[in-house]
Structures are given as C-alpha cells and as structure tokens.
Write an enzyme that holds these catalytic residues in place. Structure first.
Site, mmCIF file in Angstrom:
data_model
loop_
_atom_site.group_PDB
_atom_site.id
_atom_site.type_symbol
_atom_site.label_atom_id
_atom_site.label_comp_id
_atom_site.label_asym_id
_atom_site.label_seq_id
_atom_site.Cartn_x
_atom_site.Cartn_y
_atom_site.Cartn_z
ATOM 1 N N GLY A 20 0.786 -1.236 0.000
ATOM 2 C CA GLY A 20 0.000 0.000 0.000
ATOM 3 C C GLY A 20 0.818 1.286 0.000
ATOM 4 O O GLY A 20 0.328 2.320 0.430
ATOM 5 N N ASN A 22 1.682 2.990 -2.633
ATOM 6 C CA ASN A 22 1.002 3.917 -3.552
ATOM 7 C C ASN A 22 -0.256 4.479 -2.909
ATOM 8 O O ASN A 22 -0.579 5.653 -3.087
ATOM 9 C CB ASN A 22 0.649 3.213 -4.868
ATOM 10 C CG ASN A 22 1.820 3.222 -5.845
ATOM 11 O OD1 ASN A 22 2.213 4.270 -6.351
ATOM 12 N ND2 ASN A 22 2.398 2.053 -6.090
ATOM 13 N N ILE A 97 -7.282 -9.322 -11.647
ATOM 14 C CA ILE A 97 -7.747 -8.740 -12.905
ATOM 15 C C ILE A 97 -9.257 -8.493 -12.803
ATOM 16 O O ILE A 97 -10.014 -9.399 -12.444
ATOM 17 C CB ILE A 97 -7.406 -9.681 -14.089
ATOM 18 C CG1 ILE A 97 -5.884 -9.792 -14.212
ATOM 19 C CG2 ILE A 97 -8.031 -9.179 -15.384
ATOM 20 C CD1 ILE A 97 -5.412 -10.856 -15.179
ATOM 21 N N LEU A 98 -9.670 -7.269 -13.095
ATOM 22 C CA LEU A 98 -11.105 -6.950 -13.053
ATOM 23 C C LEU A 98 -11.765 -7.525 -14.310
ATOM 24 O O LEU A 98 -11.193 -7.466 -15.401
ATOM 25 C CB LEU A 98 -11.304 -5.436 -13.005
ATOM 26 C CG LEU A 98 -10.760 -4.720 -11.756
ATOM 27 C CD1 LEU A 98 -10.913 -3.206 -11.918
ATOM 28 C CD2 LEU A 98 -11.459 -5.198 -10.493
ATOM 29 N N HIS A 114 1.351 0.678 -13.300
ATOM 30 C CA HIS A 114 2.045 -0.571 -13.629
ATOM 31 C C HIS A 114 3.554 -0.330 -13.616
ATOM 32 O O HIS A 114 4.025 0.677 -14.163
ATOM 33 C CB HIS A 114 1.582 -1.065 -15.004
ATOM 34 C CG HIS A 114 2.148 -2.401 -15.357
ATOM 35 N ND1 HIS A 114 1.691 -3.575 -14.788
ATOM 36 C CD2 HIS A 114 3.158 -2.746 -16.185
ATOM 37 C CE1 HIS A 114 2.388 -4.585 -15.266
ATOM 38 N NE2 HIS A 114 3.292 -4.119 -16.116
ATOM 39 N N ASP A 150 -3.399 -4.467 -18.761
ATOM 40 C CA ASP A 150 -2.360 -3.439 -18.891
ATOM 41 C C ASP A 150 -2.293 -2.821 -20.288
ATOM 42 O O ASP A 150 -1.207 -2.497 -20.787
ATOM 43 C CB ASP A 150 -0.983 -4.025 -18.513
ATOM 44 C CG ASP A 150 -0.962 -4.538 -17.074
ATOM 45 O OD1 ASP A 150 -1.667 -3.970 -16.230
ATOM 46 O OD2 ASP A 150 -0.239 -5.521 -16.804
ATOM 47 N N VAL A 177 9.632 4.657 -6.066
ATOM 48 C CA VAL A 177 9.792 6.084 -5.726
ATOM 49 C C VAL A 177 9.141 6.946 -6.820
ATOM 50 O O VAL A 177 8.435 7.925 -6.536
ATOM 51 C CB VAL A 177 11.297 6.446 -5.578
ATOM 52 C CG1 VAL A 177 11.497 7.948 -5.445
ATOM 53 C CG2 VAL A 177 11.909 5.709 -4.393
ATOM 54 N N GLU A 179 6.801 5.904 -8.924
ATOM 55 C CA GLU A 179 5.347 5.645 -8.948
ATOM 56 C C GLU A 179 4.616 6.622 -8.037
ATOM 57 O O GLU A 179 3.553 7.140 -8.376
ATOM 58 C CB GLU A 179 5.056 4.210 -8.489
ATOM 59 C CG GLU A 179 5.476 3.148 -9.483
ATOM 60 C CD GLU A 179 5.076 1.753 -9.042
ATOM 61 O OE1 GLU A 179 3.992 1.575 -8.462
ATOM 62 O OE2 GLU A 179 5.866 0.814 -9.274
HETATM 63 C C1 GAR Z 1 3.823 -1.396 -7.329
HETATM 64 O O1 GAR Z 1 5.103 -1.438 -7.899
HETATM 65 C C2 GAR Z 1 2.764 -1.453 -8.402
HETATM 66 O O2 GAR Z 1 3.095 -0.757 -9.577
HETATM 67 C C3 GAR Z 1 2.699 -2.926 -8.671
HETATM 68 O O3 GAR Z 1 2.802 -3.523 -7.388
HETATM 69 C C4 GAR Z 1 3.546 -2.663 -6.521
HETATM 70 C C5 GAR Z 1 2.688 -2.428 -5.308
HETATM 71 O O4 GAR Z 1 3.263 -1.585 -4.401
HETATM 72 N N1 GAR Z 1 1.506 -3.272 -9.347
HETATM 73 C C6 GAR Z 1 1.400 -4.271 -10.200
HETATM 74 O O5 GAR Z 1 2.321 -5.005 -10.473
HETATM 75 C C7 GAR Z 1 0.022 -4.444 -10.796
HETATM 76 N N2 GAR Z 1 0.047 -5.403 -11.832
HETATM 77 P P1 GAR Z 1 2.418 -0.889 -3.237
HETATM 78 O O6 GAR Z 1 1.427 -1.913 -2.673
HETATM 79 O O7 GAR Z 1 3.460 -0.527 -2.220
HETATM 80 O O8 GAR Z 1 1.719 0.305 -3.805
#
Ligand code: GAR
Length: 193
Positions: A20, A22, A97-98, A114, A150, A177, A179
């Site tokens: 979490g 992001n 996947i939704l 992504h 994606d 970082v 993201e």
């Molecule tokens: C992130 O790098 C995100 O882009 C990726 O998982 C990580 C989650 O980090 N998402 C995917 O790969 C989706 N297919 P977070 O839980 O710390 O945000």
C-alpha cells in the site's frame, strides 16, 4: 481530458493487494487543497494487506472481498461503490484482474499504475523480465483500465535508468519512488487541472 466541474473532489476508491505504498502517497496527495480527489473507500482482495492499516489511521472505510469468487461478488462491489458515490477507482498494487463485466458496469473512471514502460512487460514479474532482457531503462506507467490486461490508454510514464549491478529488488525500489510521484501527476492530468 475530463473536466472537473466546480471544486468538488472526485470520490475515489483505491484497490490494493499488499504493502500500500502507492495508497499512502495517494492519501497524502488527496489531502492537498488542490487535489482533484478525496479517498472515500479502500478495497482489498487480501485480508492481510499491510495497506489496510492505512484505512483505520486515516479514517477511510475499507472492505475485503474474495476475488476468487469474482463473478459472484462483483455486483456486491459495484453496489458498495455506488453507495459511496465513487466516481474514480485507482488500482494501486492491486494484483487481481477486473472482469470485463465489472469494467463495463462501473460508470466512472478506472486507472492503474504498472511497474514497467508499457506496452513492454505487461503482467507480472516486470523487473525480472526487464533485467533478463538487458534493458537499459525501465519505469512505470499510469493508464486507463480497459478489458485487456495493462493495455488501456497511457496517461503518463516515467523512465528509470537501470544501473550496472541492478537487482530486481533494487529496481523495484527505484521504480516505486517514481510511482509515488507519477500517480498524483496522472490524476491531475486526467482531471485537467
Ligand atoms: C507497485 O510497484 C505497483 O506498480 C505494482 O505492485 C507494486 C505495489 O506496491 N503493481 C502491479 O504489479 C500491478 N500489476 P504498493 O502496494 O506498495 O503500492
């Protein structure tokens, strides 16, 4: 792209599966006066997702759904989102996947982040695959979600240089970082502020 009428923040649900980070950056962003979104709901497919702790801390409603039974529960999720007047869904480290049905029935906007420079490396294990292919750069992408994995229209991307002794973990950290910076910027772009 999508004009925000007046100053009312778009009610947003964040979908997570894990750490979490992001979500954390989006919560921080949503609290800014000029942010176009408020975060009103958190959905997780994983009851152990660390990110769920942020819900309590920030007084945001949350619900865990068993996505293994997606066809049975998607109407429930849609109903919860409707009840909370959610207009935007941000997938943030959401690893399920939704379904096409869900995406069609949700009347708002769905975004995803992504960890690759799409259209390269859709799906899982992006960092490992980028390193195995001796890529010089990787990065992250925020895009609209459509029914193909994606593959929705790209909103913003950020490139990250791959160093000589890069590992998949060091690359993941570096990309993460970026993201945290990219998702808020992409949301601002979507709402054309
Ligand atoms: C992130 O790098 C995100 O882009 C990726 O998982 C990580 C989650 O980090 N998402 C995917 O790969 C989706 N297919 P977070 O839980 O710390 O945000």
């Amino acid at each position: 792209m999508v004009k925000l009428i007046g100053y009312k923040k778009k009610k947003t649900a964040i979908f997570i599966s894990g750490a979490g980070s992001n979500l954390k950056s989006l919560i921080k962003f949503s609290k800014k006066k000029k942010s176009p979104i408020s975060i009103n709901f958190i959905v997780s497919d994983n009851p152990k997702a660390k990110g769920l702790m942020l819900a309590k801390k920030n007084k945001i409603k949350k619900k865990v759904f068993n996505f293994k039974k997606i066809h049975k529960i998607e109407n429930q999720i849609l109903a919860v989102l409707k009840k909370h007047e959610i207009e935007l869904i941000c997938l943030a480290g959401f690893m399920k996947i939704l379904s096409k049905n869900f995406i069609t029935k949700f009347k708002g906007i769905i975004l995803n982040i992504h960890p690759s420079l799409l259209p390269k490396y859709k799906g899982l294990n992006t960092h490992k695959r980028a390193l195995n292919n001796n890529e010089k750069y990787s990065g992250c992408t925020v895009h609209f979600v459509n029914s193909k994995l994606d593959s929705g229209r790209i909103i913003l991307q950020k490139k990250v240089k791959i160093s000589k002794n890069e590992t998949k973990d060091s690359l993941a950290k570096k990309v993460l970082v970026q993201e945290h910076r990219l998702y808020p910027k992409a949301i601002i772009k979507v709402f054309n502020l």
